[in-house]
Design an enzyme around this catalytic site. Structure first.
Site, PDB file in Angstrom:
ATOM      1  N   THR A 121       0.415  -1.096   0.052  1.00 20.67           N
ATOM      2  CA  THR A 121       0.087   0.356   0.197  1.00 20.67           C
ATOM      3  C   THR A 121       0.795   1.240   0.356  1.00 20.67           C
ATOM      4  O   THR A 121       0.086   2.407   0.589  1.00 20.67           O
ATOM      5  CB  THR A 121      -0.904   0.167   1.444  1.00 20.67           C
ATOM      6  OG1 THR A 121      -0.382  -0.154   2.114  1.00 20.67           O
ATOM      7  CG2 THR A 121      -2.236  -1.361   1.178  1.00 20.67           C
ATOM      8  N   GLY A 180       2.090   4.095  -1.465  1.00 19.83           N
ATOM      9  CA  GLY A 180       2.010   5.767  -2.619  1.00 19.83           C
ATOM     10  C   GLY A 180       0.606   5.664  -2.437  1.00 19.83           C
ATOM     11  O   GLY A 180       0.313   6.193  -3.665  1.00 19.83           O
ATOM     12  N   GLY A 194      -1.892   7.254  -1.830  1.00 20.64           N
ATOM     13  CA  GLY A 194      -2.096   8.454  -1.414  1.00 20.64           C
ATOM     14  C   GLY A 194      -2.407   9.300  -2.858  1.00 20.64           C
ATOM     15  O   GLY A 194      -2.754   9.913  -3.373  1.00 20.64           O
TER      16      GLY A 194
END
Length: 273
Positions: free
Chosen positions: A211, A213, A215
């Site tokens: 998970t 990166g 955003g």
């Protein structure tokens, strides 16, 4: 017309976050990506071991030189690091006034390392938030922006989205994309709010450590899609769908031993046999 998009963010050498992830995302979604480097990091999938600031004046020079020559249809802002850089980015974008400005208020890396000076939080809130056409905070970032504890329920998320929208400018179409990935349980519901409409984007948690990166990828996807899709909620749905598939197929990659990256090119690269 192929849109020209700009990411103003930091460099993650592992390629999972920051400008490298943004350019991959923009390219995968049909936009021509450009970048202004706002900070340098020594980073891998496990930790951020160092941050080197880029002088604010040089960040401004990068922005002005680019805008003077290239039509920029959308801007995504990620890691800025310092208060002086945050201020100068706000000044230059207020001058150039891009049609779409997606602000991802990056504060903490997936590893838990802090990426934004405390002094820069107020600067971001006061200078950049009013310029943004969309902001994409996660629940901890929303808590910092509102000087409140992070929310833990969907009901609280709805109220938080309304409060965040009031921090933005009242003119024009402006949206909050409040990410629900930190909610307890298996639901990952995001809330989209423009001051009038409140739209929920449902989702289910994917069992993976990859998970890193996410955003960055979501906000870059929005910057790529907003100039191409006339409807903001539809662009948001497409951006989330792209990210969900990128996470689901992240196991195809073997990058590092910590929080690995997502598979940005899932639509282009065949799955390994």
């Amino acid at each position: 017309m192929i849109p020209n998009t700009l990411t103003i963010a930091g460099v993650d050498p592992s390629g999972g976050a920051g400008v490298l992830a943004d350019i991959k995302t923009m390219s995968a979604l049909g936009a021509y990506g450009t970048a202004v480097i706002a900070a340098l990091t020594a980073q891998n999938t496990q930790a951020v071991t160092g941050i080197s600031a880029v002088p604010a004046e040089f960040v401004a020079q990068q922005i002005d030189t680019l805008f003077a020559d290239v039509r920029i249809d959308a801007v995504k802002i990620g890691m800025l690091g310092q208060q002086s850089v945050t201020r100068i980015v706000a000044e230059r974008l207020d001058h150039w006034k891009p049609a779409h400005l997606v602000l991802d208020p990056v504060m903490v890396a997936k590893s838990g390392d802090h990426l934004l000076e405390r002094a820069a939080v107020n600067e971001l809130r006061e200078s950049l938030l009013p310029l943004a056409s969309m902001i994409t905070p996660n629940l901890p970032e929303a808590g910092v922006l509102l000087s409140a504890s992070p929310v833990e329920t969907l009901k609280e998320m709805r109220r938080t989205a309304e409060k965040l929208r009031r921090l933005m400018n009242d003119t024009g179409e402006r949206w909050v994309f409040l990410k629900g990935g930190h909610l307890p349980g298996n639901d990952t519901i995001d809330v989209l709010h423009d001051g009038d409409r409140l739209i929920e984007l449902p989702g289910q948690r994917i069992n993976t450590r990859n998970t890193h990166g996410t955003g960055c990828t979501l906000s870059a996807a929005l910057a790529a899609l907003l100039p191409q899709v006339g409807d903001v909620p539809e662009a948001a749905r497409l951006a989330k769908a792209y990210l969900v598939t990128a996470i689901a197929r992240s196991g195809e990659l073997q990058v590092g031993t910590g929080h690995g990256p997502v598979q940005h090119f899932h639509a282009w690269w065949a799955a390994p046999k």
